[in-house]
Every structure is written in C-alpha cells, then in structure tokens.
Design an enzyme around this catalytic site. Sequence first.
Site, short mmCIF file in Angstrom:
data_model
loop_
_atom_site.label_atom_id
_atom_site.label_comp_id
_atom_site.label_asym_id
_atom_site.label_seq_id
_atom_site.Cartn_x
_atom_site.Cartn_y
_atom_site.Cartn_z
N GLY A 70 37.41 50.13 36.29
CA GLY A 70 37.96 49.99 34.95
C GLY A 70 39.33 50.59 34.73
O GLY A 70 39.92 50.38 33.67
N GLU A 125 34.34 52.33 41.66
CA GLU A 125 34.37 50.89 41.95
C GLU A 125 35.61 50.23 41.37
O GLU A 125 35.52 49.29 40.58
CB GLU A 125 33.12 50.23 41.36
CG GLU A 125 31.82 50.82 41.83
CD GLU A 125 30.62 50.38 40.97
OE1 GLU A 125 30.81 49.66 39.98
OE2 GLU A 125 29.50 50.78 41.31
N PRO A 126 36.81 50.69 41.72
CA PRO A 126 38.00 50.09 41.13
C PRO A 126 38.33 48.73 41.76
O PRO A 126 38.20 48.55 42.98
CB PRO A 126 39.10 51.10 41.48
CG PRO A 126 38.62 51.74 42.75
CD PRO A 126 37.11 51.74 42.70
N GLY A 127 38.72 47.80 40.93
CA GLY A 127 39.19 46.51 41.42
C GLY A 127 40.66 46.36 41.05
O GLY A 127 41.56 46.48 41.89
N CYS A 143 47.60 19.69 31.15
CA CYS A 143 47.47 19.05 29.84
C CYS A 143 46.57 19.84 28.91
O CYS A 143 45.47 19.42 28.57
CB CYS A 143 46.93 17.63 30.02
SG CYS A 143 47.90 16.71 31.20
N GLU A 144 47.02 21.02 28.52
CA GLU A 144 46.33 21.89 27.58
C GLU A 144 47.40 22.72 26.89
O GLU A 144 48.27 23.27 27.56
CB GLU A 144 45.43 22.91 28.32
CG GLU A 144 44.27 22.35 29.08
CD GLU A 144 43.03 22.14 28.23
OE1 GLU A 144 42.95 22.70 27.10
OE2 GLU A 144 42.15 21.41 28.68
C1 PLP Z 1 34.26 44.17 37.68
C2 PLP Z 1 33.54 45.40 38.03
C3 PLP Z 1 34.24 46.49 38.56
C4 PLP Z 1 35.75 46.49 38.72
O1 PLP Z 1 36.41 46.52 37.50
P1 PLP Z 1 37.99 46.79 37.44
O2 PLP Z 1 38.30 46.81 36.00
O3 PLP Z 1 38.65 45.69 38.16
O4 PLP Z 1 38.22 48.11 38.09
C5 PLP Z 1 33.52 47.59 38.95
N1 PLP Z 1 32.18 47.65 38.81
C6 PLP Z 1 31.47 46.63 38.29
C7 PLP Z 1 30.00 46.74 38.18
C8 PLP Z 1 32.13 45.48 37.88
O5 PLP Z 1 31.43 44.47 37.35
#
Ligand code: PLP
Length: 434
Positions: free
Chosen positions: A238, A288-290, A358-359
């Site tokens: 997050g 769990e960073p994305g 086309c949107e």
């Molecule tokens: C999507 C997700 C993340 C990653 O979220 P980011 O905002 O990209 O860091 C981590 N844990 C869970 C369970 C998710 O669904």
Amino acid sequence: MHRFHYAGADLHCESVDLAAIARLYGTPTYVYSAGTMADNFQRLQAAMAGLDVRICYAAKANSNLAVLRHFSNLGTGFDLVSGGEIRRVLAAGGTLAESVFAGVGKTEAEIALALEHGIHALHVESEPELARINHVAGKLGVVAPVAFRINPDVDAGTHAKITTGKSGNKFGLPLRQAVAAHEAAAKLKHIRIRGVQMHIGSQLTAAGPFVAAVEKLRPLVARLQADHGIEYFSIGGGLGIVYQDALASGTAAWWETQPADRRPLTPEAYGAALVPLLEPLGLKILLEPGRFLTGNAGVLLTRVEHLKRGADKNFLIVDAAMNDLVRPAMYESYHEFVPLHRDSSRRALVADIVGPVCESGDCFAHDRRLQEVGEGELLACLSVGAYGFAMAGRYNTRPLPAEVLVQGSAFELVNARETFEQMTAGEKIPAFLQ
Ligand SMILES: *Cc1c(COP(=O)(O)O)cnc(C)c1O
C-alpha cells in the site's frame, strides 16, 4: 527517487537513451529500470531495520517474467493472487518457499498448485474458503499453512477503488469474528495457522492509517501468538508513490525541498512509524509492496500521431491508449508526460492527451501544459511501472505493448509486441457458419 533523467536534451533510463529504444522496438513500449527497482527494495528493507522482515513483492503490480526474476535475484518472496501468478514465479526461476497466496476466490486447482509447490502460507479471506483449503490439503495428504486476513476497518484515505480495509469492502474477516474463526481453524486436521495478515489499501500517502490499523490489530496478534503460536504478521502493501512531480522526484534535491507536511510518504517515515509498534511483538514481519517497488521504475513511450487544434481545446493524439494504460480511465489517475527530446526554444502547448480508442474515457490528461510537439515526436508517460502493462488489454484489437528492461547501459526486449496472429490464435469460425 528513480533513474529517469535528462542527459543533455534527451530523456534517459539509467544510461540508455529512451529514443533509441523507441527506434528499435517502436511504440507504445513500456521501459523499466532494474536499478530503480533494486534501489526501492533496498531502501524499504533498510527502513525496517530492527525487525525480522521479509519483503514479498506483490506480483500483480508488474508480473513480467524478467521483473519477477530480478526480484527473486534480489531475495524477495512474492505475494501472489492467482494460479497464473504462481506459474509465472516458477517460470521465472523463483520458488514459493517465501511466498504467500492471497485473493478472495481461490479455486481448488489454484490451492492445490500452491500447496504442491510448498507455498509459505495461504492468506485466507473467509471461513468457507478455509474449509475448501482444508479439503484440498486433505486430498493431497498435506497440512496447509494459513494466515487469516483481518479487516481492521480503518479508512486508508485513498481512491474508493483501491481502499480495501473498510468493513464495507469484500476483503478479509471482521476483527470481531477473528478469535472464534481461529479457534475453529485450529480444530481442522489439515490446517496449520502460521501467521496473520492485513492489507488496507493502495497508494497510501501517509503513515497514519497504517499505524491505526496495526494498533487496532496488535492485541489480536499478541493473543494469536500466545494461543496459536503464529510466526508472522503480514502488514500488507500500500505504500504510495509520487505521480504529480514524477520526473523531479527522481532526485534527492526534490525531496529535500518539499515541506515536511507535504512530503509524500517515504519508506523511512513508514519504517519510523511502524518499527516501534511491531518490534515488541517479536514476530517475523511480512511486507507486500507492489506499487512502491515498481511504480516509479517504469515509463510508457508513445508517439504523437496528430496535434489537433480545436476552437477552444487542443488534442494531442498519441499512439498509446486506455488498453495499454487503463489507470487514468479507471481511477482518474494523474500521470506526468514529458518529451523525450527537450527543446526550451519551443512554445508551450496546452492540450488534452488522448489515445485513438473509440471511447471518450480514452484520455490520459486534461489541459496539460507541455512543450509544443508534433506528429512523429516521442513522449514518455511516467510512473507506470505498477498496474500499467499488468492491466493492459486488447480493446479495439490493439496488441499488448512491448516491454523493455534496462540495467545500467544494458537493455533488452523482455516482451515482444503482440502480433495479430497471437491475438486471434484461440478464435475460429464455427462449422455452422461456413
Ligand atoms: C494488491 C495487494 C498488495 C500490493 O498493493 P500495493 O498498493 O501495490 O503495494 C499487497 N497485498 C495484497 C493482499 C494485495 O491485494
């Protein structure tokens, strides 16, 4: 901080001139900086010093095999949300030993795949799901390691479509049901409670909601440790990134000039707020960073098709569209656009930057001010390394874009632009129409 910068008049990714990549592979093309991803990982890891921390990269943000391999080499685990993502990690040469499997609707086949490959834990979102995991583990003759996802009911203060920790969201178990759910789980023969999990949303720009959620869950976590001997607490992902001043935020100087109350959340501030709360638990902490790891490490290169001057509005029509990058249409998100070749002698232009789909929603930016550019010139759309290609589609029968990974002065095509034949490979004309 990131490694996209002008060298002279030309925008570079690390030591590579982005115009050279556009010439070689065409546009639209995503370009990722391996060095930026590594910097982000190391910085976050350092900010959590004092904790036994394991970073599980949330693969859904950017699941290109080369990106997964890069993180695997760096030593991350993975946070995975489908059987497809599990297979991607394996195909990239990674393992599931330090990875977790999340998501609200795991199928029996996906659960079996995760268990067969030795997943660290399955993150469970409901009691019916736990019963299914117990059933699948029983059939395989194994014990499934699990952690319940608890919904702490806090407001992440982010966009409605990416907030997940309020009681009205579909995610997780309500806090008040947690103790009973764990007691019931402990009685299941093929279940072992290994940890506990939360994830309150995405693109958070302050530490406050993380602190509130951790404080709310701390008594439960301590109790689960005593009653069930859990090993870890996953506090989810997050962490937000900078979208508005994306290019400038590449340098330390920019961060230093931001007033303290307006400075976006840094990993250091996140760590300073959370480490003191988490350390006394004495548990392993999973992150769990994305977005934080890959978001500012990617740009989308696009070519100007036309500059259409209207009576009261200009339109810059580019060759990338909402199928390549859906975030502006889906989340009203802001992305900075910059020319690959900067020319201070040009006049300024104010225009909507739009794609050819086309949107009316196929609009990347409204009334954006940038240097005047014309047909054939190249632009970069910034901060698209997370939820960019990963959310791309084929609407209007537009092929998935190409992807390139850069490291230092080396670069390679890591996903070729899709061909018409690949797009239509599964389709056929039925006999009754022939
Ligand atoms: C999507 C997700 C993340 C990653 O979220 P980011 O905002 O990209 O860091 C981590 N844990 C869970 C369970 C998710 O669904």
